[in-house]
Design a protein around this motif. Sequence first.
Motif, PDB file in Angstrom:
ATOM      1  N   ARG A   1      61.108  71.025   9.458  1.00  0.00           N
ATOM      2  CA  ARG A   1      61.328  70.892  10.819  1.00  0.00           C
ATOM      3  C   ARG A   1      61.263  71.994  11.776  1.00  0.00           C
ATOM      4  NH1 ARG A   1      64.885  70.625   6.399  1.00  0.00           N
ATOM      5  NH2 ARG A   1      65.658  68.818   5.346  1.00  0.00           N
ATOM      6  N   ASP A   2      60.502  72.590  11.427  1.00  0.00           N
ATOM      7  CA  ASP A   2      60.406  73.674  12.809  1.00  0.00           C
ATOM      8  C   ASP A   2      59.125  73.638  12.987  1.00  0.00           C
ATOM      9  OD1 ASP A   2      62.498  75.974   9.951  1.00  0.00           O
ATOM     10  OD2 ASP A   2      63.016  75.125  12.382  1.00  0.00           O
ATOM     11  N   ALA A   3      58.200  74.330  14.121  1.00  0.00           N
ATOM     12  CA  ALA A   3      57.161  74.695  14.119  1.00  0.00           C
ATOM     13  C   ALA A   3      56.131  74.753  13.376  1.00  0.00           C
ATOM     14  CB  ALA A   3      57.046  75.393  16.012  1.00  0.00           C
ATOM     15  N   THR A   4      55.051  74.046  13.295  1.00  0.00           N
ATOM     16  CA  THR A   4      54.649  73.959  12.411  1.00  0.00           C
ATOM     17  C   THR A   4      53.266  74.788  12.962  1.00  0.00           C
ATOM     18  OG1 THR A   4      53.912  72.631  11.776  1.00  0.00           O
ATOM     19  CG2 THR A   4      55.073  73.339  11.107  1.00  0.00           C
ATOM     20  N   ALA A   5      52.571  75.906  12.617  1.00  0.00           N
ATOM     21  CA  ALA A   5      50.664  75.816  12.713  1.00  0.00           C
ATOM     22  C   ALA A   5      50.020  74.469  12.759  1.00  0.00           C
ATOM     23  CB  ALA A   5      49.604  76.809  12.480  1.00  0.00           C
ATOM     24  N   ARG A   6      49.584  73.908  15.184  1.00  0.00           N
ATOM     25  CA  ARG A   6      48.702  73.317  14.628  1.00  0.00           C
ATOM     26  C   ARG A   6      47.520  73.829  15.933  1.00  0.00           C
ATOM     27  NH1 ARG A   6      50.197  68.106  11.825  1.00  0.00           N
ATOM     28  NH2 ARG A   6      52.887  68.264  11.836  1.00  0.00           N
ATOM     29  N   ALA A   7      46.747  72.621  16.129  1.00  0.00           N
ATOM     30  CA  ALA A   7      45.314  73.149  16.686  1.00  0.00           C
ATOM     31  C   ALA A   7      45.451  74.107  18.351  1.00  0.00           C
ATOM     32  CB  ALA A   7      44.650  71.721  17.048  1.00  0.00           C
ATOM     33  N   ALA A   8      47.008  72.605  18.879  1.00  0.00           N
ATOM     34  CA  ALA A   8      47.434  73.992  20.047  1.00  0.00           C
ATOM     35  C   ALA A   8      48.636  74.366  19.686  1.00  0.00           C
ATOM     36  CB  ALA A   8      47.997  72.644  21.041  1.00  0.00           C
ATOM     37  N   GLY A   9      49.280  74.628  18.549  1.00  0.00           N
ATOM     38  CA  GLY A   9      50.793  75.343  17.966  1.00  0.00           C
ATOM     39  C   GLY A   9      52.058  74.626  18.111  1.00  0.00           C
ATOM     40  N   LEU A  10      52.095  73.564  18.156  1.00  0.00           N
ATOM     41  CA  LEU A  10      52.372  72.417  18.613  1.00  0.00           C
ATOM     42  C   LEU A  10      52.843  71.677  17.503  1.00  0.00           C
ATOM     43  CD1 LEU A  10      52.139  72.227  21.911  1.00  0.00           C
ATOM     44  CD2 LEU A  10      53.681  74.103  20.750  1.00  0.00           C
ATOM     45  N   ASP A  11      54.202  70.985  17.640  1.00  0.00           N
ATOM     46  CA  ASP A  11      54.433  70.217  16.287  1.00  0.00           C
ATOM     47  C   ASP A  11      55.540  69.038  17.714  1.00  0.00           C
ATOM     48  OD1 ASP A  11      57.313  70.939  17.004  1.00  0.00           O
ATOM     49  OD2 ASP A  11      58.039  70.604  15.990  1.00  0.00           O
ATOM     50  N   ALA A  12      55.278  67.883  17.008  1.00  0.00           N
ATOM     51  CA  ALA A  12      55.427  66.692  17.377  1.00  0.00           C
ATOM     52  C   ALA A  12      56.940  66.502  18.269  1.00  0.00           C
ATOM     53  CB  ALA A  12      55.625  65.459  16.314  1.00  0.00           C
ATOM     54  N   ASP A  13      57.401  67.158  18.341  1.00  0.00           N
ATOM     55  CA  ASP A  13      58.136  67.185  18.844  1.00  0.00           C
ATOM     56  C   ASP A  13      58.724  68.555  20.002  1.00  0.00           C
ATOM     57  OD1 ASP A  13      60.206  65.561  17.248  1.00  0.00           O
ATOM     58  OD2 ASP A  13      61.708  66.761  16.288  1.00  0.00           O
ATOM     59  N   GLU A  14      58.304  68.786  19.811  1.00  0.00           N
ATOM     60  CA  GLU A  14      57.838  69.928  21.107  1.00  0.00           C
ATOM     61  C   GLU A  14      56.820  69.006  21.939  1.00  0.00           C
ATOM     62  OE1 GLU A  14      57.527  73.336  23.578  1.00  0.00           O
ATOM     63  OE2 GLU A  14      59.123  72.448  21.735  1.00  0.00           O
ATOM     64  N   VAL A  15      55.466  68.663  21.664  1.00  0.00           N
ATOM     65  CA  VAL A  15      54.650  67.864  22.257  1.00  0.00           C
ATOM     66  C   VAL A  15      55.834  66.282  22.799  1.00  0.00           C
ATOM     67  CG1 VAL A  15      52.774  66.423  22.452  1.00  0.00           C
ATOM     68  CG2 VAL A  15      52.617  68.330  21.280  1.00  0.00           C
ATOM     69  N   LEU A  16      56.596  65.777  22.597  1.00  0.00           N
ATOM     70  CA  LEU A  16      57.844  65.130  23.102  1.00  0.00           C
ATOM     71  C   LEU A  16      57.777  65.539  24.238  1.00  0.00           C
ATOM     72  CD1 LEU A  16      58.159  62.421  23.443  1.00  0.00           C
ATOM     73  CD2 LEU A  16      60.193  62.594  21.167  1.00  0.00           C
ATOM     74  N   ARG A  17      58.804  66.955  23.242  1.00  0.00           N
ATOM     75  CA  ARG A  17      59.476  67.619  24.879  1.00  0.00           C
ATOM     76  C   ARG A  17      59.141  67.771  26.125  1.00  0.00           C
ATOM     77  NH1 ARG A  17      61.584  72.198  26.699  1.00  0.00           N
ATOM     78  NH2 ARG A  17      59.939  73.917  25.827  1.00  0.00           N
ATOM     79  N   LEU A  18      57.619  68.848  25.799  1.00  0.00           N
ATOM     80  CA  LEU A  18      56.786  69.290  27.198  1.00  0.00           C
ATOM     81  C   LEU A  18      56.481  67.760  27.556  1.00  0.00           C
ATOM     82  CD1 LEU A  18      54.561  71.464  25.650  1.00  0.00           C
ATOM     83  CD2 LEU A  18      56.454  72.050  26.726  1.00  0.00           C
ATOM     84  N   ALA A  19      55.820  66.830  27.311  1.00  0.00           N
ATOM     85  CA  ALA A  19      55.599  65.753  28.310  1.00  0.00           C
ATOM     86  C   ALA A  19      56.621  64.715  28.503  1.00  0.00           C
ATOM     87  CB  ALA A  19      54.948  64.537  26.921  1.00  0.00           C
ATOM     88  N   ALA A  20      57.981  64.985  27.794  1.00  0.00           N
ATOM     89  CA  ALA A  20      59.335  64.760  29.147  1.00  0.00           C
ATOM     90  C   ALA A  20      59.913  65.086  29.640  1.00  0.00           C
ATOM     91  CB  ALA A  20      60.199  64.076  27.856  1.00  0.00           C
TER      92      ALA A  20
ATOM     93  N   THR B   1      44.178  69.253  23.942  1.00  0.00           N
ATOM     94  CA  THR B   1      45.155  68.815  23.503  1.00  0.00           C
ATOM     95  C   THR B   1      45.725  68.704  22.144  1.00  0.00           C
ATOM     96  OG1 THR B   1      43.488  67.363  23.870  1.00  0.00           O
ATOM     97  CG2 THR B   1      44.483  66.492  22.757  1.00  0.00           C
ATOM     98  N   ALA B   2      47.078  68.890  22.950  1.00  0.00           N
ATOM     99  CA  ALA B   2      48.217  68.839  21.762  1.00  0.00           C
ATOM    100  C   ALA B   2      48.368  68.394  21.226  1.00  0.00           C
ATOM    101  CB  ALA B   2      49.660  69.911  22.720  1.00  0.00           C
TER     102      ALA B   2
END
Length: 785
Positions: free
Chosen positions: A338-357, A447-448
């Motif tokens: 449910r929280d942000a997890t470590a990814r290649a760019a340090g972002l989870d799916a919800d945060e990626v969608l929020r930034l894009a939106a 690429t996030a």
Amino acid sequence: MAAAAAQERGSLLLLVVSGALLAAGGGAWWAGAAGAAEILWLAAGLLGLAFAIATTARAARERRPTVDVIAVLALVGAPAVGEPFAGAVIAVMLASGQALEARASARARRELSLLVQRAPRRARLRAGGTVRDVPAEDVVPGDVVVVAAGEVVPVDGRLLTPAVLDEAALTGEPLPVERAPGEDVRSGVVNAGGQAELVATATAGASTYAGIVRLVESAQASSAPFVRAADRVAVLFVPLTLAVAGAAWLLSGDPVRAVAVLVVATPCPLLLAAPIAVVSGISRAARLGVVVRGGGPLERLAGARVVLFDKTGTITQGRPVVSAVLVPPAGGAGAPSRDATARAAGLDADEVLRLAASLDQMSPHVLAGAIVAAALRRGLTLSVPTGLEEVHGHGLRGRVDGVAVQVGRAGWVGGDAGAQDAWVRRVRRRAALDGALTVFVGVDGRTAGAVLLVDPVRADAPRTVRVLRAAGVRRVVLLTGDRWDTARAVGRVVGVDEVVAEQDPAGKLQVIRSEAGHGTTVMVGDGVNDAPALAAADVGVALAARGATASSEAADVVLTTDRVDALADAITVARRARRIALQAVVVGMGLSLVALGAAAGGLLRPAVGAVVQEGIDVLAIAVALRAVVPPRSRRRLSPADTQAATELWAEHDAVLRVVEQVRAVADALEEPDDAAADLGGARALLELLETDLVRHEQHDEAVLVPLLTRALGGHDETAALSRTHAEIEQEVVRLRHLLDGLPDAEATADDVVELRRVLYGLYAVLRLHDALERETAAGLVPHGA
């Protein structure tokens, strides 16, 4: 409309005056003043005679067939044979028939007339800190329109603020709906909440409501072939009546019998009942969100045997919807949380969608609107971007919360290489298999994530095809210009008989002409390129829920509600209206012929015959008016059930994120060689499945299934839904057993293969269940489609 109103006033005046004279004559006769009674009745007959002569002359000027000549002869003959009372009754009968027709037509046209009368005339524009009132026709795209509570939205636009809208005038649905900022809103709907603002996307003349008004005006101006045939049959009734009257006189030597025949021979069931039933059907369809352009299209729709659907915007929603948000894995499983997890760019799916939106909310692109809508549905809080720049052919970039964000092509949003290139290839492969578009999101040059967008099949489309077949449609064809593989997949889901793909407008015309050999053709579309096909079919049906287009102008039937199943409603209404019109004519004319024979045989005196014929007319009109009354309530939830279903559907949308994580975890698992697999992501997913997904499905089974069963009238419609609930729970239990038996340090390649198989199987069941739930709830649960 003015002529109809004048005719109604004239018939009402004649009814009042002739009725008063008839009653006064009856009182005088009862008091023993027979001479005064005959004078009063004679005066009523003369008024009726004047009215009948006027209507006959008007019909002659218009070169329109009429049977009023029978009424003229009867009104002349009744006093001539010493039956002034019969003449007075004929006058009242003539006036009441005209008044009933006018009143019934007014009632039947009420919904259409209300649409015209509600057309917005004024608009309020915000310019800086001031608001000014202007004529609606002065609004241009880009203006900010302010709509107060209770006001009608004057033009099509895109909301800048949340709004609660009453869309009943366009869709027939009685409950207000909530619309979020960024959603499109149509002119003609009513603001049922607080003050709202929108950006105009069309002029008043090019907006939805203006197109509907034009359709309504043309719908009020035409008559059906059945009605015209009834008029011709009624005219043939004139020589039959004169022949029977003459024969009765000659054979009996009694002119009173001839007058009695004339009195009962007025074919009002043909003249009044048929058009009333047809116009009532048009009115009934309007209340369901279907505008039929006159009696002719209504009757042709009733005879539909072949229905051809365009794909985009008709069988599919016609606008992109976010189907998944993917992020690169961090080493393997890509642990969901449910929280942000470590990814290649340090972002989870919800945060990626929020930034894009956040970036896309300032873009007019159709894909941008879909991304913004998806973020708002997930309850994400968007930020105001800065330094916005659109790079033609590549995408959009700017800063959100101090972070550099890019949205667009994969090679442009990030300079990643190696593993990221492999992930991009996997994303593109999945998009190709799903028939999706991809929008990549970059953060600080890396690429996030990627957003997948599809044009989904309408939830109500498969059921629409089934209902059409039950209504008598023999053949359903998907006719589209799209690629064969995409069209075939959609056609298979919907259940059509044939798919004809990769057709240009000329090719569509040829297909429609060839399908005409199977019976009356109906073409359904929504785009500008559908206009020629709609005009070529026997009945053209346009979906105009998102604005007035060339297709809606060329169509015979327009669906103002954004549901294709309204077509099945329209065909049902059309067939019922035609059936009721035939019933009214058969009942009325059958009784009229019986009365005609009785009068010719001397069993009915002129006065009694006049009363009998009046009763027959009223009965025929009453039968015809059944067409404006719904045969039974449409499938609908109670207010309490609607509230419960709305809450469940909000929970359903939230759980869809967990569904996508099932696919993401399965994709991220790789077969290990000698190293043990990292199963942390799968274990975290299992926790979400057990705490969020299974609980939601159990809640659905306990609440949603019973209320849908009540609305649909039986368990057969929801049995498959209950079965998939059980299958989902069982698959989660299997996943639990599998993971409990797989310690991380001892996992083998075979174990990981089995885990991926279980996850992909669960994902397939979940997607099927989602489609089934949406199809079952379509048209019942708000936002359920």
